[in-house]
Design a protein around this motif. Sequence first.
Motif, short mmCIF file in Angstrom:
data_model
loop_
_atom_site.label_atom_id
_atom_site.label_comp_id
_atom_site.label_asym_id
_atom_site.label_seq_id
_atom_site.Cartn_x
_atom_site.Cartn_y
_atom_site.Cartn_z
N THR A 4 -24.93 -45.94 23.81
CA THR A 4 -24.30 -46.31 22.54
C THR A 4 -24.91 -47.60 21.99
O THR A 4 -25.22 -47.69 20.80
CB THR A 4 -22.78 -46.49 22.73
OG1 THR A 4 -22.22 -45.25 23.18
CG2 THR A 4 -22.12 -46.90 21.43
N TYR A 7 -28.36 -46.98 20.64
CA TYR A 7 -28.31 -46.32 19.34
C TYR A 7 -27.94 -47.32 18.24
O TYR A 7 -28.49 -47.29 17.13
CB TYR A 7 -27.29 -45.18 19.35
CG TYR A 7 -27.61 -44.06 20.31
CD1 TYR A 7 -28.92 -43.75 20.64
CD2 TYR A 7 -26.58 -43.30 20.89
CE1 TYR A 7 -29.21 -42.72 21.53
CE2 TYR A 7 -26.86 -42.27 21.76
CZ TYR A 7 -28.18 -41.99 22.09
OH TYR A 7 -28.46 -40.97 22.97
N HIS A 351 -26.29 -39.90 18.62
CA HIS A 351 -27.08 -41.07 18.19
C HIS A 351 -27.07 -41.22 16.68
O HIS A 351 -27.21 -42.34 16.17
CB HIS A 351 -28.52 -40.94 18.70
CG HIS A 351 -29.38 -40.05 17.85
ND1 HIS A 351 -29.39 -38.67 17.97
CD2 HIS A 351 -30.26 -40.33 16.85
CE1 HIS A 351 -30.23 -38.15 17.10
NE2 HIS A 351 -30.79 -39.13 16.41
N TRP A 354 -23.90 -43.47 15.79
CA TRP A 354 -24.02 -44.88 16.15
C TRP A 354 -25.23 -45.53 15.50
O TRP A 354 -25.20 -46.72 15.19
CB TRP A 354 -24.07 -45.01 17.68
CG TRP A 354 -22.77 -44.64 18.31
CD1 TRP A 354 -22.50 -43.54 19.09
CD2 TRP A 354 -21.52 -45.32 18.16
NE1 TRP A 354 -21.18 -43.50 19.44
CE2 TRP A 354 -20.55 -44.59 18.89
CE3 TRP A 354 -21.13 -46.47 17.49
CZ2 TRP A 354 -19.23 -44.99 18.97
CZ3 TRP A 354 -19.80 -46.87 17.56
CH2 TRP A 354 -18.87 -46.14 18.30
#
Length: 500
Positions: A4, A7, A351, A354
């Motif tokens: 996370t 991303y 992805h 984020w």
Amino acid sequence: MSDTISYLLMAWLDPGLFGLTALGVLAGIYIGAIPGLSVTMAVSILISFTFSWDINNALALMVGIYVGGVYGGSRTAILLNIPGAPSAVTTAFDGYPLAQKGEAGRAIGLSTVMSVIGGMIGVAVLAGTAPHLADLALQFAPRDYFLIAIMGLLLVSTLSGKSLARGIFSVALGAAIGLVGMDMVTAQPRLTMGSMELLGGIHYVVVMIGLFGVAEAFYQLHNMAKVPVKQKVDKIVPPLSMVLKFLPLSIRTSVIGVVVGALPGTGGDIASLFAYDHAKRTVKNPEVPFGEGAYEGLVAPETANNAAVGGAYVPMLTLGMPGDAVTAVIIGALVIHGLNPGPMLMIETPHIFWFTVGNLVLANIFLLIFGLTGIKIFSKIVEVPKAIMIPLILVLCVVGTYSLNSNMTEVYWMLGFGILGYWLKVFGFQMGPIILGVILGPLLDESYRQAMSSVGDNSMAFLGGLFANPLSLVLSSVIILVLLGNTPLKGWILARFRRD
């Protein structure tokens, strides 16, 4: 967790994505500042250039233009009383009077900082509560959109100045203009007077440019001998004390912007109207009355329309439903690149979500940098003699209108609305309620007819639905309270409450 974060920082660490975001914000600011050159049009054109690009590069440029364009409309709204975009209409109410007082630099500086605050709050809400807000937006039935349109029309009391009667007339005129064209249900011509060219309706940007741009240019002919006000641009960055003073208002209006932006089919224009009305109702003792250069009237719409950007991404990324016209175009870009916007997007390609969140944060930082530069040069526009400025405004209005669809008929309509707006201004009418009617009239008509069709055209069932559903009940209660607040009953109720 590590994925996370990677991303989120993708646009920050990749020089190409970093540069494309910066370029998009810079271009968006100046595209948004030119009436007629909409952000939607710019993003639509980009699709044809970026369909062969990597999806991250395409989204980075589009996000930058989107964020910069929403803010850019405020510049011409403050300096020339010509909103570059519909979401900047309410910005002109107090921004332009500030420029007439010589405070254009401070007004643009404050609007920039507050726009970034609103944008950041919108991104934070997008990151933290996207699925929940998406569920709320999905629960809105046609009757709820009808109630939202009614709430919007009740803002006429806020935007009509000293005469409510003139405001009611203006909003009714705007609604009639917004309904011109082909009926969405029967496909029959409506208010077209037999003209084939009116079957497609009258573009709201044409109306906006005519009423705000051309009408203002004509109206300024009364003051040709007036010396332009020297602008104070030595203090562009607002002091921290000023930012902190307006921070509670900006947080409240940012929440309004996010919620309205998350409703499919709405956007920054409606969010800014609601925010301006909220500011006018809650700020009891502004240093300057609203409409005469109140900083609160500048802060509220600017934070709301930028917060609405984050809100508009909520239904787009989680439901595959556009929050506004720009996200509708971005959905097309995602589909072209082989992605499937909707509930599975965050599962199949997390992805993208984020990356968009991180990219929006980066775009807002660039907005702060670019928004606070070039103001000294920009503010010189106000100091140009009227003999030069008025023809330039008229040329800008013609070019901006023609660029919409390359249609001279729309230019004629724009000039006609300019003449109409001039006479309305002479007789003390406000332009804000007319634009309000143009924007909300079609929403009111469409949602009402959809709601009635869903109950078999049964009026009693429709009225019962307004109070049977919890969401509709809340909206109906708000409308009733607003109506009571604008009648003499308000004073009577408050007097009884104090006596008890």
